[in-house]
Structure formats: structure tokens, C-alpha cells
Enzyme design. Structure first.
Site, mmCIF file in Angstrom:
data_model
loop_
_atom_site.group_PDB
_atom_site.id
_atom_site.type_symbol
_atom_site.label_atom_id
_atom_site.label_comp_id
_atom_site.label_asym_id
_atom_site.label_seq_id
_atom_site.Cartn_x
_atom_site.Cartn_y
_atom_site.Cartn_z
ATOM 1 N N GLY A 146 -22.048 4.687 16.637
ATOM 2 C CA GLY A 146 -20.849 4.732 15.800
ATOM 3 C C GLY A 146 -20.942 3.705 14.686
ATOM 4 O O GLY A 146 -22.039 3.266 14.309
ATOM 5 N N SER A 147 -19.790 3.306 14.193
ATOM 6 C CA SER A 147 -19.763 2.413 13.032
ATOM 7 C C SER A 147 -20.048 0.962 13.432
ATOM 8 O O SER A 147 -19.836 0.559 14.581
ATOM 9 C CB SER A 147 -18.390 2.496 12.376
ATOM 10 O OG SER A 147 -17.404 2.102 13.315
ATOM 11 N N CYS A 161 -25.999 9.587 9.755
ATOM 12 C CA CYS A 161 -26.149 8.128 9.732
ATOM 13 C C CYS A 161 -27.379 7.689 8.950
ATOM 14 O O CYS A 161 -27.379 6.622 8.353
ATOM 15 C CB CYS A 161 -26.201 7.581 11.152
ATOM 16 S SG CYS A 161 -27.528 8.310 12.122
ATOM 17 N N GLU A 189 -20.678 1.908 3.687
ATOM 18 C CA GLU A 189 -21.396 3.167 3.937
ATOM 19 C C GLU A 189 -20.545 4.343 3.426
ATOM 20 O O GLU A 189 -19.345 4.407 3.711
ATOM 21 C CB GLU A 189 -21.611 3.297 5.449
ATOM 22 C CG GLU A 189 -22.367 4.524 5.871
ATOM 23 C CD GLU A 189 -22.467 4.636 7.403
ATOM 24 O OE1 GLU A 189 -21.816 3.847 8.120
ATOM 25 O OE2 GLU A 189 -23.206 5.521 7.853
ATOM 26 N N ASN A 203 -20.407 13.053 14.210
ATOM 27 C CA ASN A 203 -21.145 13.715 13.124
ATOM 28 C C ASN A 203 -22.258 14.658 13.598
ATOM 29 O O ASN A 203 -22.484 15.700 12.991
ATOM 30 C CB ASN A 203 -21.654 12.692 12.112
ATOM 31 C CG ASN A 203 -22.608 11.686 12.697
ATOM 32 O OD1 ASN A 203 -22.495 11.331 13.871
ATOM 33 N ND2 ASN A 203 -23.531 11.221 11.910
ATOM 34 N N GLU A 210 -26.163 1.764 18.218
ATOM 35 C CA GLU A 210 -26.759 2.624 17.184
ATOM 36 C C GLU A 210 -25.715 2.742 16.091
ATOM 37 O O GLU A 210 -24.783 3.541 16.198
ATOM 38 C CB GLU A 210 -27.094 4.005 17.778
ATOM 39 C CG GLU A 210 -28.135 3.972 18.899
ATOM 40 C CD GLU A 210 -29.554 3.797 18.378
ATOM 41 O OE1 GLU A 210 -29.800 4.076 17.199
ATOM 42 O OE2 GLU A 210 -30.415 3.375 19.161
HETATM 43 P P1 NAD Z 1 -16.667 5.260 15.188
HETATM 44 O O1 NAD Z 1 -17.284 3.916 15.324
HETATM 45 O O2 NAD Z 1 -15.349 5.366 14.534
HETATM 46 O O3 NAD Z 1 -16.512 5.963 16.616
HETATM 47 C C1 NAD Z 1 -17.553 6.002 17.577
HETATM 48 C C2 NAD Z 1 -16.962 6.054 18.981
HETATM 49 O O4 NAD Z 1 -16.161 4.894 19.203
HETATM 50 C C3 NAD Z 1 -16.052 7.250 19.216
HETATM 51 O O5 NAD Z 1 -16.318 7.756 20.506
HETATM 52 C C4 NAD Z 1 -14.658 6.678 19.090
HETATM 53 O O6 NAD Z 1 -13.733 7.342 19.908
HETATM 54 C C5 NAD Z 1 -14.829 5.253 19.550
HETATM 55 N N1 NAD Z 1 -13.926 4.318 18.831
HETATM 56 C C6 NAD Z 1 -13.452 4.436 17.568
HETATM 57 N N2 NAD Z 1 -12.684 3.370 17.252
HETATM 58 C C7 NAD Z 1 -12.668 2.571 18.338
HETATM 59 C C8 NAD Z 1 -12.055 1.316 18.630
HETATM 60 N N3 NAD Z 1 -11.293 0.683 17.748
HETATM 61 N N4 NAD Z 1 -12.237 0.795 19.859
HETATM 62 C C9 NAD Z 1 -13.012 1.406 20.772
HETATM 63 N N5 NAD Z 1 -13.622 2.598 20.538
HETATM 64 C C10 NAD Z 1 -13.457 3.166 19.348
HETATM 65 O O7 NAD Z 1 -17.748 6.145 14.443
HETATM 66 P P2 NAD Z 1 -17.611 7.639 13.938
HETATM 67 O O8 NAD Z 1 -16.635 7.672 12.802
HETATM 68 O O9 NAD Z 1 -17.425 8.554 15.076
HETATM 69 O O10 NAD Z 1 -19.095 7.874 13.357
HETATM 70 C C11 NAD Z 1 -19.477 7.423 12.101
HETATM 71 C C12 NAD Z 1 -20.285 6.150 12.169
HETATM 72 O O11 NAD Z 1 -21.292 6.246 13.133
HETATM 73 C C13 NAD Z 1 -21.016 5.869 10.852
HETATM 74 O O12 NAD Z 1 -20.951 4.504 10.589
HETATM 75 C C14 NAD Z 1 -22.435 6.283 11.156
HETATM 76 O O13 NAD Z 1 -23.420 5.667 10.359
HETATM 77 C C15 NAD Z 1 -22.549 5.884 12.577
HETATM 78 N N6 NAD Z 1 -23.593 6.660 13.237
HETATM 79 C C16 NAD Z 1 -24.717 6.024 13.650
HETATM 80 C C17 NAD Z 1 -25.726 6.766 14.230
HETATM 81 C C18 NAD Z 1 -26.993 6.123 14.708
HETATM 82 O O14 NAD Z 1 -27.722 6.800 15.430
HETATM 83 N N7 NAD Z 1 -27.288 4.891 14.365
HETATM 84 C C19 NAD Z 1 -25.569 8.132 14.418
HETATM 85 C C20 NAD Z 1 -24.398 8.728 13.982
HETATM 86 C C21 NAD Z 1 -23.397 7.994 13.407
#
Ligand code: NAD
Length: 453
Positions: free
Chosen positions: A185-186, A241, A331, A112, A207
Site C-alpha cells: 500500500g501507500s 505502483c 506519487e 490496484n 511493499e
Molecule cells: P493504502 O495504503 O491506502 O491501503 C492499503 C491497505 O491498507 C488497504 O487494505 C487498506 O484497507 C488499508 N488501510 C488504508 N488506510 C489505513 C489506515 N489508516 N490504517 C490501517 N490500514 C489502512 O493503499 P491503496 O490506496 O490501496 O494503494 C495505493 C498505494 O499502494 C500506492 O501508494 C501504491 O504505490 C502502493 N502500491 C504498492 C505496491 C508494491 O508492490 N510496492 C503495489 C501496489 C500498490
């Protein structure tokens, strides 16, 4: 991939981390390359997320340049050995704390804010002298390409290694041993990462996301609250996020608040946001379909327009939403803003506290007592009073979640600390040897109590 990671590990084993001078030079080089490639970075973010030039600079390029400048300014102070006092009972020893890099660290980034969220932890990890594996998101394709090219311009592959891929590739990477994993990530994937880290007893910074509430009280400036809510919610087309996930407004102010939301959306993005240079796009049509399916047609007050072709979802406001509505389950992470109402502030706070602890929380009020009360009653990662999102822009405020929204934090000095081990050392001398600590202890207990007392 394993061979490439082994190269970093072997280099770490042989020569350790980056010296202070190397870190400084690398950060300066990184700054220079980013400045030179600014137009290409902007172009990549335009393709990936439809980001406008202003948002790209403020939240991605300028953000990272600010991080680097702050690190360069403070690096030598942060990395200094720190002397601490030593109790009299340990005289004549001296005590100090030595910061050292953690080793080989893994950074996993989302799509994002793909530039900021890959490079901001990287700046922290380099400042602390680590060797790094960086895995940007598979969804932000163009930005990932430019990140790789910038990193390869500045670092050798035994300093920073960029790996690409999605879930299965990441799971392969996670089988390797790292000295720290920094994941953004999530919450769901955060658990996958933490489980994998447990195998190697690797510490993690997570995070994560969640539903960040935007609470307005009776005394709030409704126009400013609505304006800053629109700004924080619809930047990056809601894919932030820390964006307000939902609004809680007193029943008596609902009409006025939603009307001001409508006015500010129009002021910011015009009557047709699809042609605004300042309004972004969903990262993929799959993400857009998920969001489109969340919108209850009978509850739309603003927006609701979907264009799958151009990955466009209009800034959307929903009314008459209750806690049981589907949109209140997880979310949202898109430009849909549900507005809920309440009649009693205590009840509103209870509802927030009945749910997982959010990453961010925003409270709009002109009443100091209410501010104090709500702050003490609601637990959240970080947030603002009478503003949204901008707590991220202060280097002095560590950024991170709590509970389901994450663990650990970074930004400013905290980024350096997150990627540093603080080694505690007590240095004694052999010239003095106080006999009380050695057996036989007969007759010494009174003296010990005197010293420790
Ligand atoms: P995501 O969790 O799907 O992906 C994050 C990372 O994990 C990516 O590099 C992805 O390739 C990897 N990944 C995805 N699925 C995986 C799995 N099953 N096993 C291992 N690795 C995996 O998140 P996203 O869709 O890229 O981002 C959105 C989420 O991130 C939202 O929930 C958002 O709130 C959160 N976010 C948090 C912050 C923060 O600073 N706290 C910042 C930005 C986004």
C-alpha cells in the site's frame, strides 16, 4: 474478528503450520479453483477497474497461476533442510539450516491489482506453511468478494481467514499479535502498519509506492522509449505502483518524445480511449477527483478529459513541468504523465537522488557506459533498462522497495523465504568430547589460537 484470529492462533499452537504435502495439495486446489472461476474474476476486475481481458490475464489471473506453478515446481527443494560446513574447531559437530513457517501471518492488500496483490503473497505464505489472515482492499469491492469465495472454497478458516474492512477495521486487526505482517500500500499507511507492528515486535514486509522516474538519455531509441513508457504508464489506467511516475528527457529530444507519446497512445487506445476495451477506469470517483485536481490545464499536451460518471480519466501527458510543480510533490498513481527536461545527465541524476528512493526506475539508453554509470549512481527498489514494469514478471528477480518505497521483497523463491524462518542448528555427538573448551584453561590458549587461526 478476534475470535476468528484466535482460532488460527490456537490451531498454530496446537498443530503448527501446514505440512509439505498439505501445502502442495492446497496450491493445486487453489490453481484449479482459479482456473474454474477465471471468467468471474475477469468480470469482477472489469467492474472494479474497467480492466480488459488481456491485462486481467497477464497481470492478475495468469500472474497468480504462474506463481503457483513456480511454487509447486520448487517447493520441495526450497523446504529442504540445508547442510552447511562446520569449522574444524567444532569437530565432530555437523551444521544445518531448517526452514520453518513463521506462524500466523497477516497480509494487507491494496486495490490496484487487487487479485494479484492479495494472492501472490498468499501463495508465498502457503508455500512456506503458514496460517494466514488476508485483508483485501475495501475499494475493489467485486474482486474482494471473489477472493473471499475462492479462499473459502480452498481453505478452512483455521488455514486462511479473509477479513474485510477499511482503515478502522484494519487498525483493529493490527492490535492482534501476528508473526509477520506483509503490507502492500501507500508509504503513509506503511508507517501506521509498522508502528502497530512494533507493539508486538512483529517483523514487517512493506511493499510501498513512490515516484518512479523514467529517464531517457541522448542516445536512447526515442520511439521505443515512448512506446514502452506509454505501455507501462497507462496499463491499469496508470494505477500501477511501478508505473513511470514522470519522464526526464533531454531538452533537445522533448518535442520528438512527446510526439511519439501521442502517437503511441492513439495506436494503443484509439482517438477516444474512453471507448477502448483495453483502457481502464479509476477505482472510485473520489480517486478521480483527486487526480483531476492535479492537472494544470495550461500544460496538457495529450488527454486531460475527465468523466466523473464513468470514472474515466484520459491518458494525459503534461509538458513544461518543473520540479517545483505541484504534480511533482507526491506519487501520482493515475494516468497523468509529466514530462520534464534536462540538459546535463549528471544534473538529472542528482535531481532523482535528491528525492526519496523510488520503488522503480527506468533508464533508456543505447550507451553501455551510461547504463553502468546510472545504475551505480541511482538507488531504487527494482527496474529496467530499455523497458518498463516487466522486471516484475521474472520469478528470479526479488521484488520490493528501498527507503521510502519499502522494505523486504518477494516473488519466486524470495516469497518462500519472506514467510520462512531459517532455523540454524548445530548437532554434536556425546561420543567425542574434546577437553580444550572446558576450564581450567591454563596452558590451553596456544592450542585455541592454533585451532581458530
Ligand atoms: P493504502 O495504503 O491506502 O491501503 C492499503 C491497505 O491498507 C488497504 O487494505 C487498506 O484497507 C488499508 N488501510 C488504508 N488506510 C489505513 C489506515 N489508516 N490504517 C490501517 N490500514 C489502512 O493503499 P491503496 O490506496 O490501496 O494503494 C495505493 C498505494 O499502494 C500506492 O501508494 C501504491 O504505490 C502502493 N502500491 C504498492 C505496491 C508494491 O508492490 N510496492 C503495489 C501496489 C500498490
Amino acid at each position: 474478528m478476534q475470535d476468528q484470529i484466535s482460532l488460527l492462533r490456537n490451531t498454530w499452537n496446537e498443530v503448527g503450520g501446514l505440512s509439505l504435502e498439505q501445502r502442495r495439495l492446497k496450491l493445486l486446489a487453489l490453481k484449479k479453483v482459479i482456473e474454474l472461476r477465471e471468467a468471474a474474476i475477469s468480470k469482477a476486475l472489469k467492474i472494479d477497474l474497467g480492466k480488459g481481458a488481456f491485462e486481467t490475464y497477464s497481470s492478475e489471473v495468469g500472474f497468480i497461476l504462474g506463481d503457483i506453478k513456480f511454487a509447486l515446481k520448487n517447493l520441495s527443494r526450497w523446504s529442504q533442510l540445508r547442510r552447511v560446513s562446520t569449522p574444524l574447531a567444532l569437530w565432530p559437530a555437523r551444521s544445518f539450516i531448517v526452514p520453518e513457517p513463521l506462524g500466523v501471518v497477516l497480509i494487507l492488500a491494496p486495490w490496484n491489482y487487487p487479485f494479484q496483490l492479495s494472492l501472490s503473497p498468499l501463495v508465498g505464505a502457503i508455500s512456506a506453511g503458514n496460517r494466514i489472515v488476508l485483508k483485501p482492499s475495501e475499494f475493489s469491492i467485486e474482486t474482494t468478494k471473489i477472493i473471499r469465495s475462492i479462499v473459502e472454497d480452498v481453505f478452512t478458516s483455521s488455514e486462511v481467514l479473509v477479513l474485510e474492512g477499511g482503515a478502522s477495521e484494519t487498525q483493529e486487526i493490527l492490535k492482534e499479535k501476528f508473526d509477520h505482517i506483509f503490507f502492500t500500500g501507500s508509504t503513509q499507511v506503511g508507517k501506521v502498519v509498522m508502528r502497530a507492528a512494533a507493539e508486538h515486535l512483529t517483523p514487517v514486509t512493506l511493499e510501498l509506492g513512490g515516484k518512479s522516474p523514467f529517464l531517457v538519455d541522448e542516445t536512447a531509441n526515442i520511439d521505443k522509449a515512448a512506446k514502452r513508457c506509454v505501455w507501462g504508464k497507462f496499463m491499469n489506467a496508470g494505477q500501477t505502483c511501478v508505473a513511470p511516475d514522470y519522464v526526464l528527457v533531454p531538452k533537445a529530444k522533448e518535442q520528438e518524445f512527446t510526439e511519439r507519446l501521442r502517437v503511441h497512445i492513439e495506436n494503443f487506445y484509439g482517438t477516444n480511449p474512453e471507448i477502448s476495451d483495453d483502457y481502464g477506469r479509476m477505482i472510485s470517483s473520489r480517486h478521480l477527483e483527486r487526480l483531476g485536481a492535479m492537472i494544470p490545464a495550461d500544460k496538457i499536451v495529450v488527454g486531460g478529459v475527465v468523466n466523473i460518471e464513468s470514472r474515466y480519466l484520459a491518458p494525459t501527458v503534461l509538458k513544461n513541468i518543473s520540479w517545483d510543480d505541484k504534480i511533482m510533490e507526491g506519487e501520482i498513481f493515475g494516468p497523468i504523465l509529466p514530462v520534464l527536461t534536462y540538459t546535463d545527465l549528471s544534473r538529472a541524476v542528482q535531481e532523482i537522488n535528491a528525492r526519496p528512493r523510488p520503488l522503480a526506475f527506468y533508464f533508456f539508453s543505447e550507451d553501455r557506459k551510461n547504463m553502468k554509470r546510472v545504475l551505480s549512481e541511482v538507488s531504487f527498489g527494482g527496474g529496467c533498462i530499455n523497458d518498463t514494469v516487466v522486471h516484475l514478471a521474472n520469478h528470479e528477480l526479488p521484488f520490493g522497495g528501498v527507503g521510502d518505497s519499502g522494505m523486504g521483497s518477494y516473488h519466486g523463491r524470495k516469497s518462500f523465504e519472506t514467510f520462512t524462518h531459517f532455523k540454524s542448528v548445530l548437532r554434536n555427538t556425546t561420543r567425542v568430547d574434546i577437553p580444550i573448551r572446558y576450564p581450567p584453561y591454563k596452558g590451553k590458549l596456544g592450542l585455541l589460537k592454533f585451532f581458530l587461526g
